[in-house]
Design an enzyme around this catalytic site. Structure first.
Site, PDB file in Angstrom:
ATOM      1  N   ASP A 331      36.859  41.489  46.258  1.00 22.75           N
ATOM      2  CA  ASP A 331      37.733  40.739  47.165  1.00 22.75           C
ATOM      3  C   ASP A 331      37.597  39.238  46.941  1.00 22.75           C
ATOM      4  O   ASP A 331      37.709  38.455  47.882  1.00 22.75           O
ATOM      5  CB  ASP A 331      37.434  41.102  48.628  1.00 22.75           C
ATOM      6  CG  ASP A 331      38.513  40.606  49.580  1.00 22.75           C
ATOM      7  OD1 ASP A 331      39.650  40.377  49.132  1.00 22.75           O
ATOM      8  OD2 ASP A 331      38.224  40.429  50.783  1.00 22.75           O
ATOM      9  N   LYS A 358      36.491  31.699  46.458  1.00 27.13           N
ATOM     10  CA  LYS A 358      35.531  32.619  47.070  1.00 27.13           C
ATOM     11  C   LYS A 358      34.363  32.952  46.147  1.00 27.13           C
ATOM     12  O   LYS A 358      33.265  33.230  46.609  1.00 27.13           O
ATOM     13  CB  LYS A 358      36.237  33.928  47.421  1.00 27.13           C
ATOM     14  CG  LYS A 358      37.020  33.948  48.733  1.00 27.13           C
ATOM     15  CD  LYS A 358      37.553  35.380  48.912  1.00 27.13           C
ATOM     16  CE  LYS A 358      38.216  35.614  50.246  1.00 27.13           C
ATOM     17  NZ  LYS A 358      38.616  37.051  50.359  1.00 27.13           N
TER      18      LYS A 358
HETATM   19 CA    CA Z   1      41.659  39.673  49.908  1.00 28.73          CA
END
Ligand code: CA
Length: 738
Positions: A331, A358
């Protein structure tokens, strides 16, 4: 139908805590013909009008830095309340307002737009795109909107349902609108700010956990006609490629990939445009489903997921790309906002693009060529052994983090080392100020089910933040997963066992941290403003707007606003007065649904506000404290079998838990452990017949059967009894019969 189920929905509206969606519509008391006149020349000369804030990040490079100096380190303690504007919503606000020629333009829940007198907060006009509450089913992370674009008399906004609007900047009237969603049977929403790129306005979408195939669309600024569209992952290989770049991308996918799932990589935020190069930079989200074995079984890099791409704004053709996370399974969306700047590196002035997504790395790209000038991790990482010194391609540590077959602890967590919240680059200090979270996720596939669920979540993989997992072991897991989760060596490769957030100052030239301030709350990871007088401003969950010394992080001033803040502050001036503004109310991920007990949202609710401050301002008015949480009402008797309750728990986790986590007694959606007798009685009406659809609770009869709904209800009654018994025991030490 049960007699009790006939209770009128109207009564229920009063009984339930519900999603606030005000019903005000567009109104246009008057038109200002000269409003919103931003153009290319004006934007390029943004530093010559420091009183304005012309894009979501002020300038074309989106620095989130203002040269204003009236509010400075010496007088910042006297900064106080100037005015506020209430949005009459209680979901997340994430936009950074634009201010031009005395008018503030900003966006709110699901794509509402507000035009305000920037000196007084008086509403000039507002716009509500009237999004059907059913669309919120497709929104992974609250029904937020991250801003408008203002250009030559028009205000552009993307509504949650993917409609792109061009509004008259003077009146709010709709000049044109277009539907940007290519397939409404899929889980597409739009939450990002559209970007002006050459003669086009460009918008992407979200849906990387649903069944979206990522793309951006460019529309003519004047009439809204489609100029070009760029897909970020290949489509069904039986059909021709829509554009040549997809042929290149398709070579990095197994021909037997799950094309029908859309494969993700949406552009839900983070676009920026360089007019000199006519290049639009976009960044893409995670591929879908997360587990690569279920997505592209033979492997491959899976372009262009988790990548930065440069697209020619006139032709729509790709100039370069760099994939930040090949073969993503964690993710690691790359959608974090990018900043364009000129840096002096090795004695040379370089036009760069800075990005801190991220995955935990801070990248500096040559924005013309795509060359990675430097890249360095700004948090500990365990998904890669490092970057290839020549190509900067990450060397994935598959043994450490490939969770096919057994759970793995992955660092950073899926919320990301840095997500959507804007970072700021100060040309005064040469530092980037960014909100950072350190932590690990446990990832595993509890099921091998991968039939597409149209327009619903299809990510399949379970992820549990490490701290939460140790205190709250999940129920209903297969035995092999439970055993693996209990294994003592599961977290041996994790640098820290808890989640922690920081405000970091990062030197992008030397690629090193200069200072760091630890945040009080894990969710204190809001957007950042840097100001020319050497200040850095950031709001937090407790409702404080904090001002730090840009050189060392020292806290110089804190304003208690009474409202939790995740959006980035911005600053502007009118006449001789400098103002500082921020949108307040939490949202994004599960936040607005489960505000932590020490947050202002928990104590005072999550009312949406635009808050504005100035030197010598007064005390900020705070929303009233909410009354103490009432005891959990006694739930109805529980007659379902354990198997039925377990089935309900699984259905609930799949369909309902994104908005109803039932862990906080307060949030912008109800805690379903605490349903009233009337709500219990009308449960099927609400879930299957849409009794609360006008208030934002979607209707589920196309997904859930009557028996499914009864199983979910049984699960919730069971949770309710658990909470009720616990409270009763705490009060008297006795346990009532169930
Ligand atoms: Ca996502």
């Amino acid at each position: 139908m049960k007699t009790s189920a006939r209770i009128a929905a109207g009564l229920l509206l009063a009984l339930l805590l519900a999603v606030a969606c005000d019903s005000r519509t567009t109104h246009s008391p008057g038109t200002t013909p000269s409003a919103g006149q931003i153009d290319r020349a004006r934007l390029l000369a943004a530093n010559s009008e420091p009183q304005s804030w012309l894009t979501a990040g002020r300038d074309f490079g989106k620095s989130h830095y203002s040269p204003l100096t009236q509010i400075n380190k010496d007088n910042v303690r006297s900064v106080g309340f100037a005015w506020e504007y209430q949005t009459h919503t209680n979901r997340g606000l994430q936009a950074t307002p634009i201010v031009v020629d005395g008018v503030m333009y900003t966006s709110g829940v699901a794509g509402r737009v507000y035009a305000l007198d920037a000196a007084t907060g008086k509403e000039l006009w507002s716009f509500d795109p009237q999004v059907d509450g059913q669309v919120s089913r497709k929104a992974c992370c609250d029904i937020v909107n991250r801003g408008v674009a203002v250009w030559r008399g028009k205000v552009y906004v993307a509504a949650l349902d993917g409609r792109l609007f061009a509004l008259d900047a003077g009146s709010g009237a709709i000049l044109w609108q277009t539907d940007t969603v290519i397939d409404h049977a899929r889980g597409y929403t739009s939450t990002g700010a559209p970007e002006i790129a050459g003669s086009n306005i460009v918008i992407g979408n979200a849906g990387g956990e649903y069944d979206a195939r990522g793309y951006i669309s460019a529309y003519n600024l004047d009439d809204g006609s489609l100029s070009w569209r760029f897909f970020t992952v290949p489509g069904d290989p039986r059909k021709p490629f829509e554009h040549p770049e997809l042929e290149l991308a398709a070579r990095t996918w197994d021909p037997a990939s799950r094309w029908e799932l859309g494969l993700g990589a949406p552009v839900w935020d983070g676009m920026v445009y360089d007019p000199a190069l006519d290049l639009l930079y976009i960044a893409t989200g995670n591929a879908l489903p997360w587990s690569q074995g279920k997505r592209s079984p033979a492997g491959g890099d899976n372009l262009f997921a988790c990548s930065v791409l440069a697209i020619n704004a006139t032709t729509g053709r790709m100039a370069w790309y760099y994939q930040e996370v090949p073969a993503d399974q964690w993710d690691y969306d790359s959608n974090a906002p990018m900043i364009l700047a000129d840096l002096t590196i090795g004695g040379q002035k370089r036009a760069v693009l800075m990005h801190a997504p991220k995955n935990g790395f801070f990248y500096v790209f040559d924005r013309k060529t795509g060359e990675v000038i430097s890249a360095k991790n700004f948090v500990p990482v365990n998904w890669t052994k490092g970057l290839d010194p020549k190509t900067f391609k990450p060397i994935i540590d598959r043994e450490a983090v490939d969770y096919a077959g057994t759970p793995k602890a992955v660092y950073p967590w899926g919320g990301g080392a840095h997500g959507w919240a804007p970072m700021a680059y100060s040309t005064q200090t040469g530092l980037v100020y960014l909100p950072v979270t350190e932590g690990a996720n446990i990832l595993f596939d509890a099921t091998d089910r991968i039939e597409r669920r149209p327009a619903l979540t299809n990510s399949v993989t379970s992820s549990i933040a490490l701290g939460a997992f140790r205190s709250m072991p999940p129920a209903n897991l297969p035995a092999r997963i439970k055993t693996a989760l209990a294994a003592p060596d599961l977290t041996r490769n994790v640098p820290h066992k808890g989640l922690r957030s920081y405000l970091d100052a990062w030197d992008p030239v030397r690629q090193q941290r200069v200072w760091r301030v630890e945040m009080a709350n894990l969710f204190d990871r809001g957007g950042v403003l840097a100001v020319g007088s050497g200040l850095v401003a950031q709001g937090n969950m407790a409702g404080l707007l904090n001002f730090h010394d840009a050189t060392n992080g020292a806290l110089l001033h804190s304003i208690d606003t009474g409202s939790s803040i995740v959006a980035a502050p911005m600053t502007y001036s009118i006449g001789t007065e400098q103002y500082l503004a921020v949108m307040a109310s939490v949202g994004g991920g599960p936040l607005s649904f489960n505000p932590p007990p020490d947050s202002a949202a928990f104590k005072r609710g999550n009312l949406g506000r635009v808050l504005v401050f100035k030197l010598g301002g007064g005390e900020t008015p705070k929303p009233a404290l909410l009354p103490p949480v009432a005891p959990t009402p006694q739930p109805p008797p529980l007659s379902a079998s354990a198997d039925e309750i377990a089935r309900g728990a699984s259905l609930f986790a799949q369909n309902c838990s994104r908005c109803h986590a039932n862990v906080s007694t307060r949030g912008s959606t109800p805690d379903l452990r605490r349903m009233s007798a009337a709500t219990h009685a009308a449960f099927e009406q609400i879930v299957l017949k849409g009794a609360l659809r006008p208030r934002g609770m979607p209707q589920w009869d196309d997904v859930l059967s009557e028996s499914d709904t009864q199983a979910i209800h049984a699960h919730l009654i069971s949770l309710g009894w658990e909470a009720f018994r616990q409270e009763s025991e705490q009060r008297s030490g006795t346990s009532p019969a169930r």
